[in-house]
Design a protein around this motif. Structure first.
Motif, PDB file in Angstrom:
ATOM      1  N   GLY A   1      -8.319  -0.701  -0.011  1.00 27.32           N
ATOM      2  CA  GLY A   1      -7.985   0.401  -0.902  1.00 27.32           C
ATOM      3  C   GLY A   1      -7.258  -0.057  -2.146  1.00 27.32           C
ATOM      4  O   GLY A   1      -7.494   0.467  -3.253  1.00 27.32           O
ATOM      5  N   LEU A   2      -6.377  -1.052  -2.010  1.00 29.28           N
ATOM      6  CA  LEU A   2      -5.637  -1.553  -3.168  1.00 29.28           C
ATOM      7  C   LEU A   2      -6.574  -2.224  -4.173  1.00 29.28           C
ATOM      8  O   LEU A   2      -6.482  -1.986  -5.386  1.00 29.28           O
ATOM      9  CB  LEU A   2      -4.562  -2.542  -2.704  1.00 29.28           C
ATOM     10  CG  LEU A   2      -3.401  -1.950  -1.901  1.00 29.28           C
ATOM     11  CD1 LEU A   2      -2.543  -3.056  -1.302  1.00 29.28           C
ATOM     12  CD2 LEU A   2      -2.549  -1.031  -2.775  1.00 29.28           C
ATOM     13  N   PHE A   3      -7.485  -3.048  -3.687  1.00 29.00           N
ATOM     14  CA  PHE A   3      -8.390  -3.741  -4.605  1.00 29.00           C
ATOM     15  C   PHE A   3      -9.411  -2.778  -5.218  1.00 29.00           C
ATOM     16  O   PHE A   3      -9.835  -2.954  -6.366  1.00 29.00           O
ATOM     17  CB  PHE A   3      -9.067  -4.917  -3.905  1.00 29.00           C
ATOM     18  CG  PHE A   3      -8.183  -6.126  -3.808  1.00 29.00           C
ATOM     19  CD1 PHE A   3      -8.129  -7.045  -4.841  1.00 29.00           C
ATOM     20  CD2 PHE A   3      -7.355  -6.317  -2.711  1.00 29.00           C
ATOM     21  CE1 PHE A   3      -7.296  -8.155  -4.771  1.00 29.00           C
ATOM     22  CE2 PHE A   3      -6.516  -7.419  -2.620  1.00 29.00           C
ATOM     23  CZ  PHE A   3      -6.482  -8.338  -3.665  1.00 29.00           C
ATOM     24  N   LYS A   4      -9.769  -1.758  -4.483  1.00 27.43           N
ATOM     25  CA  LYS A   4     -10.641  -0.730  -5.067  1.00 27.43           C
ATOM     26  C   LYS A   4      -9.929  -0.022  -6.211  1.00 27.43           C
ATOM     27  O   LYS A   4     -10.538   0.275  -7.256  1.00 27.43           O
ATOM     28  CB  LYS A   4     -11.067   0.271  -3.998  1.00 27.43           C
ATOM     29  CG  LYS A   4     -12.034   1.337  -4.513  1.00 27.43           C
ATOM     30  CD  LYS A   4     -12.499   2.256  -3.391  1.00 27.43           C
ATOM     31  CE  LYS A   4     -13.496   3.284  -3.910  1.00 27.43           C
ATOM     32  NZ  LYS A   4     -13.980   4.174  -2.810  1.00 27.43           N
TER      33      LYS A   4
ATOM     34  N   ALA B   1       0.833  -1.203   0.000  1.00 27.73           N
ATOM     35  CA  ALA B   1       0.000   0.000   0.000  1.00 27.73           C
ATOM     36  C   ALA B   1       0.868   1.253   0.000  1.00 27.73           C
ATOM     37  O   ALA B   1       0.573   2.228  -0.717  1.00 27.73           O
ATOM     38  CB  ALA B   1      -0.931  -0.014   1.208  1.00 27.73           C
ATOM     39  N   ASP B   2       1.925   1.263   0.798  1.00 25.72           N
ATOM     40  CA  ASP B   2       2.841   2.410   0.807  1.00 25.72           C
ATOM     41  C   ASP B   2       3.393   2.663  -0.587  1.00 25.72           C
ATOM     42  O   ASP B   2       3.449   3.810  -1.051  1.00 25.72           O
ATOM     43  CB  ASP B   2       4.017   2.157   1.765  1.00 25.72           C
ATOM     44  CG  ASP B   2       3.615   2.185   3.228  1.00 25.72           C
ATOM     45  OD1 ASP B   2       2.534   2.735   3.542  1.00 25.72           O
ATOM     46  OD2 ASP B   2       4.387   1.670   4.055  1.00 25.72           O
TER      47      ASP B   2
ATOM     48  N   ILE C   1       0.127  -3.470  -7.936  1.00 22.16           N
ATOM     49  CA  ILE C   1      -0.910  -4.161  -7.153  1.00 22.16           C
ATOM     50  C   ILE C   1      -1.225  -5.507  -7.799  1.00 22.16           C
ATOM     51  O   ILE C   1      -1.315  -6.536  -7.114  1.00 22.16           O
ATOM     52  CB  ILE C   1      -2.182  -3.311  -7.052  1.00 22.16           C
ATOM     53  CG1 ILE C   1      -1.890  -1.940  -6.443  1.00 22.16           C
ATOM     54  CG2 ILE C   1      -3.249  -4.042  -6.226  1.00 22.16           C
ATOM     55  CD1 ILE C   1      -3.080  -1.000  -6.463  1.00 22.16           C
ATOM     56  N   HIS C   2      -1.387  -5.513  -9.121  1.00 18.50           N
ATOM     57  CA  HIS C   2      -1.718  -6.764  -9.821  1.00 18.50           C
ATOM     58  C   HIS C   2      -0.645  -7.826  -9.594  1.00 18.50           C
ATOM     59  O   HIS C   2      -0.952  -9.018  -9.490  1.00 18.50           O
ATOM     60  CB  HIS C   2      -1.890  -6.500 -11.310  1.00 18.50           C
ATOM     61  CG  HIS C   2      -3.225  -5.906 -11.667  1.00 18.50           C
ATOM     62  ND1 HIS C   2      -4.395  -6.641 -11.669  1.00 18.50           N
ATOM     63  CD2 HIS C   2      -3.568  -4.644 -12.038  1.00 18.50           C
ATOM     64  CE1 HIS C   2      -5.407  -5.859 -12.025  1.00 18.50           C
ATOM     65  NE2 HIS C   2      -4.933  -4.643 -12.256  1.00 18.50           N
TER      66      HIS C   2
ATOM     67  N   GLU D   1     -14.169  -4.404  -6.801  1.00 19.33           N
ATOM     68  CA  GLU D   1     -15.022  -3.849  -5.763  1.00 19.33           C
ATOM     69  C   GLU D   1     -15.464  -4.915  -4.773  1.00 19.33           C
ATOM     70  O   GLU D   1     -15.584  -4.648  -3.566  1.00 19.33           O
ATOM     71  CB  GLU D   1     -16.249  -3.189  -6.405  1.00 19.33           C
ATOM     72  CG  GLU D   1     -17.058  -2.316  -5.461  1.00 19.33           C
ATOM     73  CD  GLU D   1     -16.314  -1.065  -5.032  1.00 19.33           C
ATOM     74  OE1 GLU D   1     -16.631  -0.527  -3.949  1.00 19.33           O
ATOM     75  OE2 GLU D   1     -15.394  -0.616  -5.773  1.00 19.33           O
ATOM     76  N   HIS D   2     -15.705  -6.138  -5.257  1.00 18.55           N
ATOM     77  CA  HIS D   2     -16.174  -7.209  -4.374  1.00 18.55           C
ATOM     78  C   HIS D   2     -15.158  -7.487  -3.266  1.00 18.55           C
ATOM     79  O   HIS D   2     -15.509  -7.527  -2.077  1.00 18.55           O
ATOM     80  CB  HIS D   2     -16.430  -8.483  -5.180  1.00 18.55           C
ATOM     81  CG  HIS D   2     -16.754  -9.683  -4.333  1.00 18.55           C
ATOM     82  ND1 HIS D   2     -17.990  -9.869  -3.743  1.00 18.55           N
ATOM     83  CD2 HIS D   2     -15.984 -10.753  -3.956  1.00 18.55           C
ATOM     84  CE1 HIS D   2     -17.977 -10.985  -3.046  1.00 18.55           C
ATOM     85  NE2 HIS D   2     -16.773 -11.546  -3.158  1.00 18.55           N
ATOM     86  N   THR D   3     -13.886  -7.679  -3.639  1.00 19.04           N
ATOM     87  CA  THR D   3     -12.854  -7.965  -2.643  1.00 19.04           C
ATOM     88  C   THR D   3     -12.621  -6.756  -1.748  1.00 19.04           C
ATOM     89  O   THR D   3     -12.416  -6.891  -0.536  1.00 19.04           O
ATOM     90  CB  THR D   3     -11.543  -8.381  -3.340  1.00 19.04           C
ATOM     91  OG1 THR D   3     -11.805  -9.481  -4.216  1.00 19.04           O
ATOM     92  CG2 THR D   3     -10.485  -8.793  -2.322  1.00 19.04           C
ATOM     93  N   SER D   4     -12.684  -5.582  -2.332  1.00 21.22           N
ATOM     94  CA  SER D   4     -12.492  -4.358  -1.558  1.00 21.22           C
ATOM     95  C   SER D   4     -13.544  -4.239  -0.456  1.00 21.22           C
ATOM     96  O   SER D   4     -13.212  -3.965   0.708  1.00 21.22           O
ATOM     97  CB  SER D   4     -12.556  -3.136  -2.481  1.00 21.22           C
ATOM     98  OG  SER D   4     -12.484  -1.944  -1.738  1.00 21.22           O
TER      99      SER D   4
END
Length: 801
Positions: free
Chosen positions: A568-571, A486-487, A498-499, A576-579
């Motif tokens: 936040g990373l998955f968003k 995230a940082d 992220i991917h 959206e589901h995982t987020s």
């Protein structure tokens, strides 16, 4: 305010002439490797041993590129025609074993040449971060002219010998016998015992007679389809380490009068049949490979001891500049002289020291010490950040933080430079942010994140340190790995990053979820949660009490912190589901922590539902995770810093305390939180301590990057310089100052260097800010905003608030 701004900019680290050809982009991949791993035919296995390899060959065109790949197990030193080139390989694991790629044409001559390699296996007590299979070396010619020196073990021209002068000197830190160090756990390499009577002097030079050496023996192929029987090779992904000459300071104490200022001026001659001890004080901690040149002194025993500090009668440290009645207790090398001229000793692994003590016993011949210098080792990515304020204490704190980070940024992030030299997750999260502020370069951080990803077990646990040949698991550090990603995304905006790790994040969080109980708090695990070094009778060696973290509020909130970051990373990548899943799970845990652990009488979070333990850590994390409403966070922050009975956050966890101060917007509290660093300055320390001193657990490491976080917040919070888009394509400068009134400095970024001078007078701000090309941004002061364009920006903002 002219401590550095009036000086011309210069790099503190000079880059050696040799460079890694596969950094920053891979040019010569592993598909070009046709050589094999070879060894000396008499090597048995994992014994401590030094093996010397030579290959003599002829070339016609010495100006043509001569590109090679090289790697070894455990560690190598490469020489061409007697000149030192580099050492390696970059630290990694067996499945990602590194090789260096070098163009050595500048070391070659028309006609006959020699390539020589020294390979060290440190044996059973080798550094815990060093994975190993077998003492071996691999040299592969990339250019056609270099294929002549390929190692094959069948029809090549390499010869080798076992260096019978060397044996590993185990650093004793446990058991009933006399200890070599103070402070317990030692995970660094053994030191050296070298008998020069058995050393093949000048073995690395062209004219050395190697007719008695043996042909090398094949060990294994370097590569094969789909894998390898031995090491899975991949190119080095960071630049080579430095090898800069650093003068070592003069003698400050000796057992007898010495008529010299060795090693700064002149040689030192020691009479036959004498015992002499003398102490050198470098005045600051440094690291590298000290080199001793000496002559004569047949059978003399030279012991060289290294330490970060000296110890008093009860192992107390005190003022580091006060050497009276203090002794050096630390690891050492031992050399036996062969009585010849121009003998040379360089240790086989990096040494860290401020103080060096020589203990020398001569026999029937005088001994002449001719030169003693250090070859400083650290990354060659330049660390150029500078900071100055109107408060000398802050300037001094910045200096010791910066020196600590510089020393401990090698091929990887060292947790400390003397005792362990391992790359820990919790430490690396902090060091990575500081290093990026000092250098503007994120490659070391990305390397650490990738290596930690390689360490994951089948339950989703990230190893607490990696690369590693042991099994250290701290479930909280698995969560910190998610925070590191995230940082990195928050500063770079790189969604591909992220991917790369999204599946790993899911696996790690799913693994940690198994630790949760019906109360939505953490259970005990087979492993040890680590939060901080606590003191007191109930110290749980990383947790507040000895209950193995059962129902720990702070550990539960660390899980919340990772869940929120993951959400936040998955968003950001559109999942959206995982987020939402992670966001909702974080809220469930927050609700339980608040209901079970919040003390409405004290307006504080307890560490456990039984409300017997209260610490700063739980309440810091409650602020960072919004486990308490935002309008109550400032009041809680005041309690954190003023309630004296709370278990204290040490240097490591004060990173999170500074984050909480920044989140709440309470710059006036920054100085209060920073108070423990002032004692380091008052004790004339040149680097940062591992933890608070206590009778039950005195500190060990004095070069510990997790304690260097003020340097990061000086830029990120007090000067208020932050990337808001695509790794400093857009910057925001919103100074907070704290107790300071003037701040100036240089902040390197991937887009260039930001220069700044900020001064406040009551509510007014004067600012001179120079930002590089490809960057834009805004200056924000007490609700007023000004545009920042490339080049120099000068503003005076008056505020009537």
């Amino acid at each position: 305010m002219n401590r550095f701004l009036s000086l011309l900019f210069f790099l503190s680290i000079s880059v050696q002439s040799q460079t890694e050809l596969n950094y920053p982009e891979v040019v010569y991949g592993k598909e070009n490797i046709k050589a094999s791993w070879v060894s000396h035919p008499d090597v048995k296995g994992g014994e401590d041993i030094a093996v010397l390899f030579r290959n003599t060959f002829n070339i016609i065109d010495s100006k043509a590129d001569f590109i090679i790949n090289i790697s070894a197990d455990n560690h190598y030193f490469l020489y061409v025609n007697g000149e030192f080139v580099t050492h390696g390989p970059q630290l990694s694991d067996i499945k990602h074993y590194k090789y260096e790629t070098l163009n050595v044409k500048d070391y070659l001559n028309p006609g006959k040449n020699i390539v020589a390699v020294k390979v060290i296996n440190f044996g059973k007590r080798r550094f815990l971060g060093m994975q190993s299979i077998f003492t071996s070396v691999m040299v592969n010619g990339v250019t056609e002219n270099a294929k002549i020196i390929n190692t094959t073990g069948f029809n090549d021209t390499w010869v080798s010998t076992i260096d019978k002068s060397y044996k590993a000197n185990e650093v004793v830190w446990r058991g009933d016998g006399e200890k070599a160090i103070v402070g317990g756990f030692y995970a660094n390499n053994p030191t050296d015992i070298v008998d020069m009577n058995h050393y093949p002097t000048h073995w690395e030079t062209l004219n050395f007679d190697d007719s008695g050496w043996k042909k090398v023996a094949f060990f294994e192929n370097a590569s094969s389809m789909g894998g390898s029987i031995a090491y899975l090779l991949e190119p080095r992904n960071l630049p080579l380490l430095s090898w800069d000459k650093e003068q070592i300071a003069s003698i400050v104490r000796s057992s007898k009068p010495l008529a010299t200022e060795f090693p700064v001026l002149g040689t030192l001659t020691l009479a036959p049949n004498t015992k002499t001890t003398f102490l050198l004080d470098q005045q600051y901690v440094t690291n590298g490979f000290p080199e001793l040149l000496f002559s004569k002194g047949k059978s003399a025993i030279i012991t060289i001891k290294y330490a970060e500090n000296l110890f008093g009668p009860n192992n107390e440290k005190g003022d580091r500049n006060d050497i009276a009645n203090k002794n050096l207790l630390g690891y050492y090398d031992e050399i036996i002289s062969n009585g010849r001229d121009a003998q040379k000793f360089i240790p086989n692994w990096m040494r860290t020291f401020r103080f060096i003590e020589f203990e020398i016993e001569t026999k029937d011949q005088e001994l002449i010490l001719e030169k003693f210098v250090n070859h400083r080792s650290r990354t060659t990515i330049p660390s150029i950040a500078q900071f100055e304020s109107d408060d000398k204490m802050y300037n001094d704190i910045f200096d010791i933080c910066k020196r600590t980070i510089d020393i401990c940024t090698q091929d990887y992030f060292l947790s400390d430079a003397y005792y362990e030299t391992m790359q820990y997750v919790g430490d690396s999260k902090i060091q990575g942010l500081i290093w990026e502020a000092l250098s503007g370069n994120a490659e070391h951080t990305k390397n650490a994140i990738r290596q930690f990803d390689h360490s994951r077990d089948s339950d989703g646990n990230i190893l607490g340190a990696y690369p590693l040949r042991s099994t250290f698991i701290y479930p909280t550090y698995s969560l910190v790995w998610v925070d590191m990603i995230a940082d990195q995304y928050n500063s770079s905006g790189d969604k591909e990053f992220i991917h790369t790790y999204k599946d790993g994040i899911i696996n790690t969080l799913a693994g940690f979820e198994k630790n949760m109980n019906d109360l939505n708090l953490v259970n005990k695990t087979p492993y040890r949660y680590f939060v901080d070094w606590y003191t007191g009778p109930n110290n749980g060696s990383g947790t507040a009490t000895k209950n193995d973290g059962l129902n720990s509020a702070v550990v539960s909130l660390h899980y919340v912190h990772a869940l929120q970051n993951a959400s936040g990373l998955f968003k950001a990548i559109g999942d959206e589901h995982t987020s939402v899943k992670y966001k909702n799970r974080a809220q469930e845990i927050i609700k339980s922590v608040y209901e079970l652990c919040y003390d409405t009488d004290r307006n504080l979070f307890a560490e456990r539902p039984d409300k017997t333990i209260y610490d700063q850590h739980t309440n810091i994390m409650a602020i960072l995770t919004d486990a308490i409403p935002q309008n109550e966070q400032r009041a809680l922050l005041n309690k954190i810093l003023n309630e004296k009975d709370l278990l204290q956050a040490t240097y490591y966890y004060r990173f999170y305390l500074f984050e909480a101060i920044k989140k709440v917007g309470a710059p006036e509290l920054f100085d209060v939180a920073q108070k423990p660093w002032e004692q380091m300055i008052n004790d004339h320390m040149s680097t940062t301590l591992e933890r608070f001193e206590s009778i039950e657990k005195p500190t060990r490491s004095e070069v510990h990057p997790w304690s260097a976080s003020p340097a990061y917040f000086y830029f990120n919070y007090l000067a208020g310089i932050r990337s808001v888009q695509n790794d400093f394509e857009e910057v925001q400068i919103a100074p907070a100052f704290g107790k300071l009134n003037e701040i100036a400095g240089l902040l390197p970024t991937s887009k260039g260097t930001i220069e700044f001078k900020l001064k406040r007078n009551k509510n007014n701000l004067s600012a001179e800010i120079t930002i590089p090309k490809r960057m834009k941004g805004h200056l924000i002061w007490q609700g007023t905003e000004r545009e920042l364009k490339e080049g120099k920006n000068t503003y005076i903002i008056k505020n009537t608030l």
